[in-house]
Scaffold this motif. Structure first.
Motif: not given
Ligand code: GTP
Ligand code: MG
Length: 240
Positions: A68-93
């Motif tokens: 399979t391949t990504t045709v639009a985007l990937d999206f995820g989230r990770i909390t690195i610290r209590d006050d710091l959240t990172v939203y992840l946007f994966g690009t199509p390759g």
């Protein structure tokens, strides 16, 4: 989407900060894998089956089992610290989806460019994209099991990266490894960000600067010739 919501004060208990980062790199280098391994929410992915029509243009070297391949985007989230959240946007390759990258990059504080040493030249368009837009990025080598291993300085030299750009090794399948990559990016982005407008101005002292480096033809990492010397592929020009 609003990011970096906290005010610039000395009070460390300021509002939580949400950052947007991109996960970029060539086709099949492990972007969706990284977002999936590290996300604390069920990642949104837009995978479609690879079709026979894509066979002439999709280089599957090293990821022959990829279906399979990504045709639009990937999206995820990770909390690195209590006050710091990172939203992840994966690009199509795949190159035919690159027109979306500018939209995806809007508001991002930085990017992870994933690379595979068997197809190192595939990361050049991503590196050029972020360099040209002055978006901070780290180069993360996704260490596939059967890929040749190189020292970070050899990869840096082969990709012709400026010194401040971090080069890190990772396994995109491992949550801890992917998290370390994101931490390296956030730290690098914070170092690179311009100071807020009300910050004290530094003295305008002339700084010794290196001559701007023209990006030459990529060199193979290491003194010994790698098994798969990085070469531009698919008619792609070397980084220049
Ligand atoms: N051995 C190994 N396989 C990996 C690793 N990362 C990803 N893979 C596999 O490599 C293939 C490609 O991974 P993807 O995450 O789909 O790659 P991608 O960069 O999102 O691909 P596109 O969106 O199509 O450009 C998948 O079959 C993964 O299971 C890794 O670190 N090691
Ligand atoms: Mg993908």
């Amino acid at each position: 989407m609003a990011f970096a919501a906290s005010e610039q004060t000395d009070d460390r208990s300021a509002l939580p900060v949400a950052l947007k980062v991109l996960i970029a790199g060539g086709f099949g280098v492990g972007k969706t894998t990284l977002v999936g391994s590290v996300s604390e929410i069920r990642p949104l992915s837009t995978e479609e089956a690879l079709s026979a029509a894509g066979t002439p243009v999709d280089n599957l070297t090293g990821v022959e089992r990829k279906s399979t391949t990504t045709v639009a985007l990937d999206f995820g989230r990770i909390t690195i610290r209590d006050d710091l959240t990172v939203y992840l946007f994966g690009t199509p390759g795949q190159q035919r989806f690159w027109f979306m990258w500018d939209e995806l990059a809007s508001g991002a504080i930085g990017a992870v460019v994933l690379a595979d040493t068997r197809r190192l030249a595939d990361c050049f368009p991503s590196v050029d994209f972020f360099e040209n837009r002055q978006i901070p990025f780290v180069l993360a080598v996704n260490c596939f099991d059967d890929a040749p291993r190189y020292r970070t300085e050899d990869v840096r030299s082969a990709v012709d990266l400026e010194e401040p750009v971090p080069v890190v090794m990772c396994d995109a399948r491992q949550r801890g490894s992917s998290r370390d990559v994101l931490i390296a990016l956030v730290e690098h982005s914070l170092r690179t960000m311009p100071p807020p407008p009300d910050a004290p101005q530094a003295q305008d002292e002339p700084q010794a600067q290196d001559e701007p480096q023209a990006h030459g033809t990529p060199q193979a990492p290491g003194e010994a010739q790698p098994q798969h010397e990085p070469q531009p592929q698919n008619g792609q020009a070397p980084r220049s």
